[in-house]
Scaffold this active site. Sequence first.
Site, PDB file in Angstrom:
ATOM      1  N   GLU A  73       0.246  -1.055  -0.101  1.00 20.77           N
ATOM      2  CA  GLU A  73      -0.333  -0.264  -0.162  1.00 20.77           C
ATOM      3  C   GLU A  73       0.788   1.184   0.063  1.00 20.77           C
ATOM      4  OE1 GLU A  73      -1.878  -3.089   2.009  1.00 20.77           O
ATOM      5  OE2 GLU A  73      -0.395  -2.838   1.962  1.00 20.77           O
ATOM      6  N   PRO A 281      12.190 -13.108  -1.140  1.00 21.86           N
ATOM      7  CA  PRO A 281      11.391 -12.971  -0.101  1.00 21.86           C
ATOM      8  C   PRO A 281      10.350 -12.171  -0.188  1.00 21.86           C
ATOM      9  CG  PRO A 281      13.541 -14.152   0.577  1.00 21.86           C
ATOM     10  CD  PRO A 281      13.853 -13.659  -0.373  1.00 21.86           C
ATOM     11  N   ARG A 282       8.871 -12.115   0.346  1.00 19.65           N
ATOM     12  CA  ARG A 282       8.359 -11.126  -0.011  1.00 19.65           C
ATOM     13  C   ARG A 282       8.920 -10.451   1.730  1.00 19.65           C
ATOM     14  NH1 ARG A 282       5.031  -6.780  -1.783  1.00 19.65           N
ATOM     15  NH2 ARG A 282       3.313  -6.504  -0.444  1.00 19.65           N
ATOM     16  N   GLY A 323      13.209  -2.433  -1.164  1.00 20.05           N
ATOM     17  CA  GLY A 323      13.217  -1.102  -1.982  1.00 20.05           C
ATOM     18  C   GLY A 323      14.002  -2.300  -3.634  1.00 20.05           C
ATOM     19  N   GLU A 324      14.413  -2.406  -3.969  1.00 17.90           N
ATOM     20  CA  GLU A 324      15.091  -2.901  -5.253  1.00 17.90           C
ATOM     21  C   GLU A 324      14.137  -3.759  -5.933  1.00 17.90           C
ATOM     22  OE1 GLU A 324      19.658  -1.707  -4.164  1.00 17.90           O
ATOM     23  OE2 GLU A 324      19.020  -4.211  -3.856  1.00 17.90           O
ATOM     24  N   ASN A 348       1.241  -8.463  -6.153  1.00 19.87           N
ATOM     25  CA  ASN A 348       1.008  -7.267  -7.442  1.00 19.87           C
ATOM     26  C   ASN A 348       2.634  -8.392  -8.012  1.00 19.87           C
ATOM     27  OD1 ASN A 348       0.957  -5.363  -9.170  1.00 19.87           O
ATOM     28  ND2 ASN A 348       2.432  -4.081  -7.837  1.00 19.87           N
ATOM     29  N   GLU A 351       4.056  -4.141 -11.522  1.00 21.15           N
ATOM     30  CA  GLU A 351       5.711  -3.628 -11.747  1.00 21.15           C
ATOM     31  C   GLU A 351       6.526  -4.630 -12.360  1.00 21.15           C
ATOM     32  OE1 GLU A 351       9.041  -2.435  -8.389  1.00 21.15           O
ATOM     33  OE2 GLU A 351       7.680  -3.340  -7.386  1.00 21.15           O
TER      34      GLU A 351
END
Length: 447
Positions: A73, A281-282, A323-324, A348, A351
């Site tokens: 989000e 990994p998430r 962030g990569e 998602n 991206e």
Amino acid sequence: MTTARALYSMVTWAAQPLLRRKLRRRAAAEPGYAVAVGERFGRYPQPIDSLVLHSSTDPLGQFVWIHAVSLGETRAAAILLGELRAQLPGMRLLLTHGTATGRAEGEKLLQAGDVQVWQPWDTQGAVLRFLRQFRPAIGILMETEVWPNLVAACRQRGVPLVLANARFNEHSLRKARRVSPLARPAYAALTAVYAQTEDDAERLHAIGAQVHGVFGNLKFDVVPDAAQLELGRAWRVQALRPVAMLASSREGEEALWLEAVRAWITSRADAAQPVQWLVVPRHPQRFDEVQQLLQGAGLTVSRRSTWSLQPEPADVWLGDSLGEMSLYYGMADVALLGGSFAPLGGQNLIEAAACGCPVVLGPHTFNFAEAAELACAARAAQRVPDLTAGVAQAMQLARDPAQQAAASERAARFARQHRGAARATVRELLQLVRQRTVGRHEEDVDA
């Protein structure tokens, strides 16, 4: 106050010690949960100069509040925020979160005069202290976050509260209907809802929400980090083998993936030239756990955090940074979408498409159902029944340059064709801001 919300308020008030205990447990793995715990209960240290309201070039001179509970989000909020700042120069952002990863990502969005705090726990006291402290001009909840006391307090204090980029699947509707006396008034009290899809809009309307627009998914407006994407593609060129990624994997999926890779290698006579696997990994608290799993299976592992000029040779590259994702999708010839192979609803895929990375989906994509169906229809993604089929499909695509290039172009074209949600959403938000400005001006005149 309805009877349902009165009972709910008693429960949330009584649950505060349990929340504090949960935060302490989470902080053992993610120290971010130990930061500013008092904010979750509407307690803010005084004085804090940055929290004091002051005028700005925004006509309201007040905060535009965005609530982005978690990492996904927050990334959607970043897209919306870029358009908001362009249309409201000088605006002050009040950014709230529920998770440590969301807060860490949100720090990157702050400018001078902005404030970032935790979302208040949904007791009447915490919510009122939050609203009195910051007096937001408007509140924007991202995607799914609707809390009964928060919505009611905003309504009572005249703060327009909208649900943007809203998604609401069948499971969410069933849950809301089970607590309809509580959920229906909360959704009905929202000033406006902007849904991702017509199906989301229909379900939200069924629970009482006022849907003012269906604008698509904000995440289609994402612009990949150009520097990351370029570096990732350069590293892909330098790799000795095609690169396949298990992207945003969730607990249990890495073990299933290992079994599928082993089965594929065992069944192939040409397995001497396999792909280079990249596993991302998430959740960051699982990086060490995943490394141990891979090494326990006899594989060598190279972690992104140890690289300098280029990836180090290993059986598996482990993406252990936040962030990569643009970097990782740039590195990959194809990605298996995590969360879709276990019954977790998927992650998602937009991206990945924006980076031109073809995606292989599992059967479980209910959190992003329309995006997944649209991507499959545009052949920007392919759906398979399980990870065994997914690994086979990814191997085939990664090892066929012509097929991979065509799939990459379809993915990028798919992402381009569905942009525009940010501009449409901000257009509606600005109308609410202007109405609020006019209303306050009239109140001042009457006074």
